[in-house]
Design a protein around this motif. Structure first.
Motif, short mmCIF file in Angstrom:
data_model
loop_
_atom_site.label_atom_id
_atom_site.label_comp_id
_atom_site.label_asym_id
_atom_site.label_seq_id
_atom_site.Cartn_x
_atom_site.Cartn_y
_atom_site.Cartn_z
N UNK A 42 -7.81 -11.34 -1.45
CA UNK A 42 -6.87 -10.23 -1.26
C UNK A 42 -5.95 -9.97 -2.45
N UNK A 43 -6.20 -10.65 -3.54
CA UNK A 43 -5.41 -10.41 -4.76
C UNK A 43 -6.40 -10.16 -5.89
N UNK A 44 -6.49 -8.91 -6.33
CA UNK A 44 -7.47 -8.53 -7.33
C UNK A 44 -6.81 -7.76 -8.47
N UNK A 45 -7.26 -8.04 -9.68
CA UNK A 45 -6.81 -7.24 -10.82
C UNK A 45 -7.64 -5.97 -10.84
N UNK A 46 -6.95 -4.82 -10.81
CA UNK A 46 -7.63 -3.56 -10.55
C UNK A 46 -7.57 -2.56 -11.70
N UNK A 47 -6.83 -2.85 -12.74
CA UNK A 47 -6.74 -1.85 -13.80
C UNK A 47 -5.67 -2.20 -14.80
N UNK A 48 -5.28 -1.19 -15.58
CA UNK A 48 -4.31 -1.42 -16.64
C UNK A 48 -4.97 -2.03 -17.86
N UNK A 70 -10.77 2.12 -6.19
CA UNK A 70 -10.59 0.67 -6.09
C UNK A 70 -9.77 0.33 -4.85
N UNK A 71 -8.69 1.09 -4.62
CA UNK A 71 -7.86 0.86 -3.44
C UNK A 71 -8.67 1.07 -2.16
N UNK A 72 -9.47 2.12 -2.13
CA UNK A 72 -10.28 2.39 -0.94
C UNK A 72 -11.26 1.26 -0.68
N UNK A 73 -11.88 0.75 -1.75
CA UNK A 73 -12.85 -0.33 -1.60
C UNK A 73 -12.19 -1.64 -1.16
N UNK A 74 -11.02 -1.93 -1.72
CA UNK A 74 -10.35 -3.20 -1.42
C UNK A 74 -9.66 -3.20 -0.07
N UNK A 75 -9.26 -2.03 0.41
CA UNK A 75 -8.55 -1.94 1.68
C UNK A 75 -7.05 -1.91 1.49
N UNK A 76 -6.38 -1.46 2.53
CA UNK A 76 -4.93 -1.25 2.44
C UNK A 76 -4.14 -2.54 2.37
N UNK A 77 -4.73 -3.66 2.77
CA UNK A 77 -4.00 -4.93 2.82
C UNK A 77 -4.14 -5.77 1.56
N UNK A 78 -4.87 -5.29 0.57
CA UNK A 78 -5.07 -6.07 -0.66
C UNK A 78 -3.92 -5.86 -1.64
N UNK A 79 -3.59 -6.90 -2.37
CA UNK A 79 -2.65 -6.80 -3.49
C UNK A 79 -3.46 -6.42 -4.73
N UNK A 80 -3.21 -5.23 -5.25
CA UNK A 80 -3.92 -4.78 -6.44
C UNK A 80 -2.97 -4.80 -7.63
N UNK A 81 -3.37 -5.51 -8.66
CA UNK A 81 -2.49 -5.75 -9.80
C UNK A 81 -3.04 -5.10 -11.05
N UNK A 82 -2.14 -4.59 -11.90
CA UNK A 82 -2.52 -4.05 -13.19
C UNK A 82 -1.70 -4.71 -14.29
N UNK A 83 -2.09 -4.41 -15.51
CA UNK A 83 -1.48 -5.04 -16.67
C UNK A 83 -0.79 -3.98 -17.53
N UNK A 84 0.45 -4.26 -17.91
CA UNK A 84 1.23 -3.33 -18.73
C UNK A 84 1.86 -4.09 -19.89
N UNK A 85 2.03 -3.37 -21.01
CA UNK A 85 2.48 -4.02 -22.24
C UNK A 85 3.87 -3.56 -22.65
#
Length: 598
Positions: A42-48, A70-85
């Motif tokens: 339930x914790x996936x790196x999804x972008x950025x 990605x959000x639709x595939x992972x579901x509403x309960x997943x933590x989706x994380x991205x990377x920012x600089x």
């Protein structure tokens, strides 16, 4: 047993580390759904990071649409994380406040929940506004300290006291955060230093703080470092899955599951489902070309710190430009540019600046051509480097770039008329493109390539495996593949519908039979006058002066991008542009004719 949380990085950092982020979303989104809904990850790196820009640059996809899917595939309960600089967010160049704020709002709107936010220089001033924007947008802010090992013989930064000072500066600045990450994009930090750093952070932040450690397997010590971090009290590590695990990427979930057997720690996964997910993933990626360097442990990386995530991105570009034979020379030149650049952490964008400067030092001679990003870094336009850069290099950069060092980079950034939402809006209006928040951000962060995407002119640059070219065909039939030589460069070209696969890279093309002479402005036969040829292989990013334009010596006629560096091509004389021998968006070889002025 103590559960160790992990974030699955396979669909972001794994892709960046192995494929240079050039992956079509349709090929992996079914795996995202299985990982979340069947494996319980339930914790996936999804972008950025580079994955956001690569959608626009290489796969002809809208990065925001990919995040929604990605959000639709992972579901509403997943933590989706991205990377920012930090002040660079997901762009390669630093951005003013309004773009940084829009970044947070757009990533929240498009389904993300956590943003890991770092500054390659560990200049906390670059994290204050960006962290506040992430927090204000309703996202969880994972503030980050960046790590690496210095080349042998170097001191002054990147030890435990340096990381403690950085962490204390973050706390003193009052930056709101959900978790604290220690990010080593090169994987070079010694396991003992990792242990002592996490132990320091745990003591400073308290027993309930969420502490994360991220690294890469590139030098071969990442699994050992992860165990050291776990034993020091880390809350979370980052793991990938085959075929994008190990080598330049993170260790595999299965590898860490095995390494923790018999200890007091567990990943708490259903290993049978993880095995199935891995097999499904290998099948989904079977047609993609995996660079051999992506699967290797490279012992020299501690001497010339190139991050796993940047290594294959650079080698993919070298392959695109037929320069892969010089790769050992570029890596060998990295050590000097790190030593003289002020010890900014070798992580994007600074790792790219290091590589670009090493590239220039090899191609043009040491310090004969300062890369724009590297020059801005040593001159202070990205913030304060951990130690002072080499004075002679600073002097050379100031002379070549025509600008003086600064100690107030944030004010200079806000004053730049070419940056910010106002400039992006004007660009959209000039090109008659819709002005939306998404389009504003695309143009601000992707610049000319963003415009090309929105105009439908971007090309596909995904490298997949290809069968050996077969040029011998039955009489009366046309070959599907060709061996082509252009200006001494050899290419294998295979046609697939509206795409041409050139040396493994896919481009969208239009081919018609004919015989009419091409327009004068793009003729292969040079017009009379002074010929201007390309110094490097690269992409024609834009044409500034069309045929018939009067120019002065030094005027920019067109811009070629090579290795993410924009190189202006200038007129050597006063005169008139008699010919433009290339078109926007095409790949050119070194010494290829670009223009003629008479």
């Amino acid at each position: 047993m103590k559960k160790i949380d992990f974030m699955l990085t396979a669909f972001r950092d794994g892709f960046q580390s192995v494929f240079g982020a050039r992956v079509f979303s349709k090929d992996y989104l079914p795996l995202v759904e299985y990982a979340s809904k069947e494996c319980g990850i339930k914790h996936l790196e999804a972008g950025g990071g580079a994955l956001f820009q690569s959608a626009f640059f290489y796969t002809k996809e809208n990065g925001f649409d990919v995040m929604d899917a990605f959000r639709k595939a992972a579901g509403s309960d997943a933590e989706l994380q991205t990377l920012s600089r930090g002040i660079n967010i997901v762009a390669l160049k630093a951005q003013p406040k309004d773009v940084i704020d829009l970044h947070a709002k757009m990533f929240k709107k498009h389904g993300m929940s956590i943003i890991r936010n770092f500054d390659a220089l560990n200049d906390v001033n670059n994290l204050i506004w960006s962290g506040q924007c992430i927090h204000n947008a309703g996202l969880k802010h994972e503030v980050t300290v960046t790590m690496m090992e210095l080349p042998p013989g170097c001191t002054g930064a990147h030890d435990v006291p340096f990381y403690e000072k950085t962490l204390r500066n973050i706390l003193d600045a009052g930056i709101p955060f959900y978790s604290v990450a220690f990010k080593d994009a090169t994987g070079t930090s010694c396991p003992r230093k990792v242990h002592e750093t996490i132990k320091m952070a745990r003591k400073l932040l308290g027993k309930d703080a969420r502490i994360v450690f991220h690294s890469h397997e590139t030098p071969g010590t990442c699994t050992h470092s992860y165990i050291a971090a776990i034993e020091a009290g880390v809350s979370q590590i980052d793991l990938a899955l085959a075929p994008v695990s190990g080598g330049t990427s993170q260790p595999d979930v299965i590898t860490l599951w095995h390494a923790l057997r018999g200890t007091e720690y567990t990943l708490d996964v259903d290993i049978d489902k993880i095995f199935k997910l891995s097999e499904m993933f290998k099948e989904a990626m079977k047609d993609y070309f995996i660079p051999p360097e992506a699967t290797k442990v490279e012992p020299v990386i501690p001497l010339f710190p190139m991050p796993g995530g940047a290594l294959t991105a650079n080698t993919q570009m070298l392959r695109d430009n037929n320069l892969m034979d010089k790769y050992p020379l570029f890596i060998g030149a990295m050590g000097e540019v790190v030593k003289k650049g002020g010890f900014g952490t070798s992580v994007t964008p600074v790792s790219q600046f290091y590589f670009q400067q090493a590239f220039n030092n090899v191609m043009f001679g040491p310090w004969k051509k300062i890369a724009e990003g590297y020059g801005n870094m040593v001159l202070g336009y990205l913030g304060k480097t951990p130690v002072a850069p080499d004075p002679e290099v600073v002097k050379i950069a100031a002379e070549q770039m025509g600008k003086q060092p600064t100690t107030d980079h944030l004010s200079a950034l806000e004053a730049d008329p070419k940056k910010g939402l106002k400039a992006a809006r004007e660009r959209l209006e000039k090109e008659n493109l819709p002005v939306t928040d998404e389009n504003l951000f695309i143009v601000a962060s992707c610049e000319d390539k963003g415009i090309l995407f929105l105009q439908g002119k971007s090309t596909i640059g995904v490298r997949k495996k290809q069968p050996e070219a077969k040029t011998v065909k039955a009489a009366g039939t046309k070959p599907s593949a060709y061996d082509v030589s252009v200006n001494g460069q050899n290419y294998t070209v295979r046609f697939e519908g509206n795409n041409a696969v050139v040396n493994g890279t896919t481009y969208q093309v239009s081919v018609k039979e004919g015989g009419a002479a091409p327009a004068a402005s793009t003729s292969s036969a040079p017009a009379a006058g002074t010929e201007i040829k390309s110094q490097l292989p690269g992409l024609v990013l834009r044409i500034e002066k069309p045929v018939g334009t009067a120019v002065k010596k030094g005027d920019v006629i067109l811009v070629v991008e090579s290795m993410k560096m924009e190189t202006p091509v200038v007129s050597p004389i006063d005169g008139t542009v008699a010919q433009i021998a290339v078109t926007q968006g095409v790949q050119v070889a070194a010494e290829q004719l670009l223009a003629v002025v008479k």
